[in-house]
Design an enzyme around this catalytic site. Structure first.
Site, PDB file in Angstrom:
ATOM      1  N   CYS A 168      -2.496   5.611   5.894  1.00 27.36           N
ATOM      2  CA  CYS A 168      -3.950   5.660   5.985  1.00 27.36           C
ATOM      3  C   CYS A 168      -4.427   5.950   7.413  1.00 27.36           C
ATOM      4  O   CYS A 168      -3.628   5.971   8.352  1.00 27.36           O
ATOM      5  CB  CYS A 168      -4.527   4.319   5.519  1.00 27.36           C
ATOM      6  SG  CYS A 168      -4.110   2.978   6.649  1.00 27.36           S
TER       7      CYS A 168
ATOM      8  N   ASP B 250       2.349   2.611   2.581  1.00 25.20           N
ATOM      9  CA  ASP B 250       2.391   3.309   3.875  1.00 25.20           C
ATOM     10  C   ASP B 250       3.717   3.016   4.576  1.00 25.20           C
ATOM     11  O   ASP B 250       4.281   1.930   4.437  1.00 25.20           O
ATOM     12  CB  ASP B 250       1.226   2.866   4.768  1.00 25.20           C
ATOM     13  CG  ASP B 250      -0.112   3.360   4.231  1.00 25.20           C
ATOM     14  OD1 ASP B 250      -0.107   4.018   3.180  1.00 25.20           O
ATOM     15  OD2 ASP B 250      -1.136   3.085   4.872  1.00 25.20           O
TER      16      ASP B 250
ATOM     17  N   CYS C 274      -2.428  -3.046   8.692  1.00 26.11           N
ATOM     18  CA  CYS C 274      -1.861  -1.771   9.139  1.00 26.11           C
ATOM     19  C   CYS C 274      -1.163  -1.919  10.487  1.00 26.11           C
ATOM     20  O   CYS C 274      -0.183  -1.218  10.764  1.00 26.11           O
ATOM     21  CB  CYS C 274      -2.937  -0.698   9.226  1.00 26.11           C
ATOM     22  SG  CYS C 274      -3.904  -0.490   7.705  1.00 26.11           S
TER      23      CYS C 274
ATOM     24  N   CYS D 221       0.814  -1.227   0.000  1.00 28.16           N
ATOM     25  CA  CYS D 221       0.000   0.000   0.000  1.00 28.16           C
ATOM     26  C   CYS D 221       0.840   1.266   0.000  1.00 28.16           C
ATOM     27  O   CYS D 221       0.326   2.357  -0.204  1.00 28.16           O
ATOM     28  CB  CYS D 221      -0.932   0.007   1.204  1.00 28.16           C
ATOM     29  SG  CYS D 221      -0.043  -0.009   2.780  1.00 28.16           S
TER      30      CYS D 221
HETATM   31 FE1  FES Z   1      -1.552  -0.289   4.306  1.00 29.11          FE
HETATM   32 FE2  FES Z   1      -2.902   1.112   6.113  1.00 29.11          FE
HETATM   33  S1  FES Z   1      -3.527   0.612   4.077  1.00 29.11           S
HETATM   34  S2  FES Z   1      -0.890   0.360   6.272  1.00 29.11           S
END
Ligand code: FES
Length: 123
Positions: free
Chosen positions: A58, A35, A102, A33
Site C-alpha cells: 500500500c 503486503d 505498515c 493485508c
Molecule cells: Fe498492510 Fe500497508 S496495509 S502494510
C-alpha cells in the site's frame, strides 16, 4: 489523511531496487493485508553503508519502507537493530491509525536482513 512526508516518500521513494551482492537480505510479509517488503544491506566495518528495498504493498508501506532505509543508512548494526515502528512513524509525521502496522514491515525486514548478514558472517 496522509502527511506531506508520507506522500513525498510515496511519490519519490528513496533507495528503491535490488542490490547485487548484498551482504544481507531480509523479507517480511504481513499475512493480514498481504503486503511484503524485502530489504538489502551492504555492511562495512559494522556500518550499513548501503541499503535498498522492494515492496509490494500500500501507499503507507512504500513510504515506511523508504523511511526505514533512510533511518538505517549510515547506522551501525547495533543502532539499526534499535529502530522501532514509532521512529518510522514519527519521521513521517504520523500515519493514520489503520496504517500504523505498515511501519512494522520496515522494522521486521530490516532485522531479518541484519540477521542474514550476521549468519553469513559467522560462516
Ligand atoms: Fe498492510 Fe500497508 S496495509 S502494510
Amino acid at each position: 489523511m496522509y502527511s506531506n512526508k508520507v506522500i513525498e516518500h510515496f511519490m519519490t521513494p528513496r533507495n528503491v531496487g535490488t542490490m547485487a551482492e548484498a551482504d544481507g537480505k531480509g523479507t517480511f510479509g504481513d499475512p493480514g493485508c498481504g503486503d511484503s517488503l524485502t530489504i538489502y544491506i551492504k555492511v562495512k566495518d559494522e556500518v550499513i553503508e548501503d541499503i535498498s528495498f522492494l515492496v509490494f504493498g500500500c501507499t503507507a508501506s512504500v513510504a515506511t519502507s523508504s523511511m526505514t532505509t533512510v533511518l538505517a543508512k549510515g547506522k551501525t548494526i547495533e543502532e539499526a537493530l534499535e529502530i522501532q515502528e514509532e521512529d518510522i512513524v514519527e519521521a513521517l509525521d504520523g500515519l493514520p491509525e489503520n496504517k500504523l502496522h505498515c511501519s512494522n514491515l520496515g522494522v521486521q525486514a530490516l532485522r531479518s536482513a541484519i540477521k542474514d548478514y550476521l549468519n553469513k558472517k559467522e560462516k
